[in-house]
Design an enzyme around this catalytic site. Sequence first.
Site, PDB file in Angstrom:
ATOM      1  N   HIS A 147     -13.398 -14.262  -2.913  1.00 19.41           N
ATOM      2  CA  HIS A 147     -12.976 -13.324  -4.259  1.00 19.41           C
ATOM      3  C   HIS A 147     -11.996 -12.733  -4.106  1.00 19.41           C
ATOM      4  O   HIS A 147     -11.055 -12.287  -3.015  1.00 19.41           O
ATOM      5  CB  HIS A 147     -14.064 -12.332  -4.265  1.00 19.41           C
ATOM      6  CG  HIS A 147     -14.392 -11.763  -5.897  1.00 19.41           C
ATOM      7  ND1 HIS A 147     -13.390 -10.840  -6.476  1.00 19.41           N
ATOM      8  CD2 HIS A 147     -15.110 -12.218  -6.783  1.00 19.41           C
ATOM      9  CE1 HIS A 147     -13.727 -10.832  -7.557  1.00 19.41           C
ATOM     10  NE2 HIS A 147     -14.820 -11.409  -7.954  1.00 19.41           N
ATOM     11  N   HIS A 148     -10.905 -12.644  -5.317  1.00 16.35           N
ATOM     12  CA  HIS A 148      -9.740 -11.835  -5.266  1.00 16.35           C
ATOM     13  C   HIS A 148      -9.859 -10.459  -4.928  1.00 16.35           C
ATOM     14  O   HIS A 148      -8.727  -9.798  -4.552  1.00 16.35           O
ATOM     15  CB  HIS A 148      -9.166 -11.911  -6.676  1.00 16.35           C
ATOM     16  CG  HIS A 148      -7.483 -12.369  -6.537  1.00 16.35           C
ATOM     17  ND1 HIS A 148      -6.854 -11.873  -5.743  1.00 16.35           N
ATOM     18  CD2 HIS A 148      -6.943 -13.182  -7.401  1.00 16.35           C
ATOM     19  CE1 HIS A 148      -5.425 -12.142  -5.972  1.00 16.35           C
ATOM     20  NE2 HIS A 148      -5.626 -12.940  -6.682  1.00 16.35           N
ATOM     21  N   ALA A 149     -10.772  -9.861  -4.942  1.00 16.50           N
ATOM     22  CA  ALA A 149     -11.030  -8.418  -4.416  1.00 16.50           C
ATOM     23  C   ALA A 149     -10.792  -8.390  -2.848  1.00 16.50           C
ATOM     24  O   ALA A 149     -10.799  -7.292  -2.496  1.00 16.50           O
ATOM     25  CB  ALA A 149     -12.541  -7.771  -5.178  1.00 16.50           C
ATOM     26  N   ASN A 317      -5.329  -6.265  -1.874  1.00 21.77           N
ATOM     27  CA  ASN A 317      -4.332  -7.031  -2.531  1.00 21.77           C
ATOM     28  C   ASN A 317      -3.062  -6.038  -2.773  1.00 21.77           C
ATOM     29  O   ASN A 317      -3.253  -4.836  -3.171  1.00 21.77           O
ATOM     30  CB  ASN A 317      -4.899  -6.969  -4.139  1.00 21.77           C
ATOM     31  CG  ASN A 317      -5.762  -8.204  -4.129  1.00 21.77           C
ATOM     32  OD1 ASN A 317      -5.210  -9.193  -4.445  1.00 21.77           O
ATOM     33  ND2 ASN A 317      -7.113  -7.969  -3.992  1.00 21.77           N
TER      34      ASN A 317
END
Length: 474
Positions: A147-149, A317
Site C-alpha cells: 500500500h502507498h501508505a 512517503n
Amino acid sequence: MDRLSGLDASFLYLETPAQLMHVCAVMVLDQGTMPAPYTFDALMAHVDENVHDVPAFTRKIRGVPLGLDHPVWVRDQQFDIERHVHRLAVPSPGSYRELMDLCAHLAALPLDRSRPLWEMWVIEGYRPDDPDGAAGDERVVVFAKMHHATVDGVSGSNLISHLCSLEPDAEPMAQESEKGRPRDPSRAELLGRAMVSTATKPVTLVKVLGPSAELITKSIGRAREGTAMAAPFSAPRTSFNGTITAHRSIALADVSLDDIREIKNATGTTVNDVVLTLCGGALRSYLDERGELPPTSLMATVPVSVRESSRRSLGANKVSALFTKLGTDIADPLERLEMLAERNRHAKDHHNAISADALQDWAEFAAPRTFGLAVRTYANLRLAEKHPVVHNLVISNVPGPPVPLYFMGARIEALYPLGPVFHGAGLNITVMSNAGQVHVGAIACRESVPDGDALVRHFPGELERLRKAVAGKR
C-alpha cells in the site's frame, strides 16, 4: 505505535473500490542461479525469515475512535506469512499474454486492512516469449503489492533490497531492525493523542499559510516570465482521462540504459529528460494510431523524492510532484527532448522554490471522514469528466540497482514497477533501472486503455529514433 503522517494517511482516504492505492512490482526470476532447486516452501520460508524485523512488513493500521485523527501503526501480533505469500501458476500456455492478464487481475484486488498492507504472489510456469516467437525457459515471477501508505518509490525499492543479495549464495542485505514490540494503545490513549493533535492544528495552519501565500505570489511572477512549471487543469482530454473502474490492464517493456545515457551525455540533458521524451513519443504514436492525438501537448504529474531535503523524520512517503508538458505535439524526437529539457529546468527551479515539506504539511489537514466522503462523491458523480483535465497521467522514474540482485539466490532478470491510477488520470507509467536495463511498467484502467502493449511497444522504437536523431546531428 507510530501515527501515520497526513500524506501517508491520505493514500488510505483516497482509496475506493475502483481507485486502489497500492503499488506493485513484477519480478522475473531466473531460478537457474539458485544454489538449491527452487521450491515454493523454501521461498516462503526465506521471506518469512527476513521480514520479521522490518517494521513495514509486520505493522498494521489501527483507526482512531470517531476518526478524530490519522490512524496509527501497531505491530500485528498474529503475523502469519501464509496470509501474505501465495502461490499461483500461469494458465497454459504460460506466455507473456497470460502473465499480464493474471497480474492485471491481482492488481485489481484490494489489500486486507486488518493485516499488514502487503502481499506477494509467487507465479510459476511462466515461459517468456523469445524473439523467434517460441516459448523460452520457464521462469518464476513474483508479483508484489504494497500500500502507498507504507511506501513511496524510493522506500519501496529499498524494501525489496532487504530480501535480496549481491551474490546467489550470500545473505540478504542489512535490514532495519525493529526495537522491541510496541504495545497496542488503549482507546483512551488514542483519543487523548487525537485531541492534542486537533488542538494544535490552528497553530500549524498559521505556520503553513504564510509560505504558501508567498509561493503563490512568486508562481504568478514565474508564469509571467515564462519560467513556471506547467499549470494543472490545462491538459487536453484523452480516452484515459475520466472516471475509472476497478479493472486493470498491464503491459511491460525494456530499453537499454546505456543508450539512454549515451543520448543524455551527447545532448547535455538528464536521464529523466530522455525518459520523459520516450514517454511523450510513445504516447504520441499510441494516440495517433487511434486517431485521438490532441493538438496540444499531454501533461504528466512527475513525483519527486524529497527524502534528502525533508526535515520530517516520520512518514513513509517523502515526495512532492511537478507538472510537465510531454511534447506530444512535437513529431521530431530530438526537438521534443530539447523542449523537455528546457521546460524541466524551469519546472525544477520552480519546484525547488517550494518547501520540501509543503505537501506533507498541507496533508495533515486531510480529515479522515470528510476526505473519504469527498473522494467517493467525486467518483459517484463522475466529476472527473465534467471539469478541465488536471493532468493526463502519472510518470515516475525510480532509480534501481546498478548491479544484478538475487532473490533467494535467483537472479532478478527484470523488475517492473507499477503505480496507482486515479479518477481523471487512468494511466500510470513507471520506469526503473536494473543492472543496465530500464524496465517500463504501464498500468491503466482496462476500459480506458484495453491494450497497454499498443502503448509500450513504442518505447524501443522511440529510443532508436531518438538515438539516430542525436547521431545525425552530431
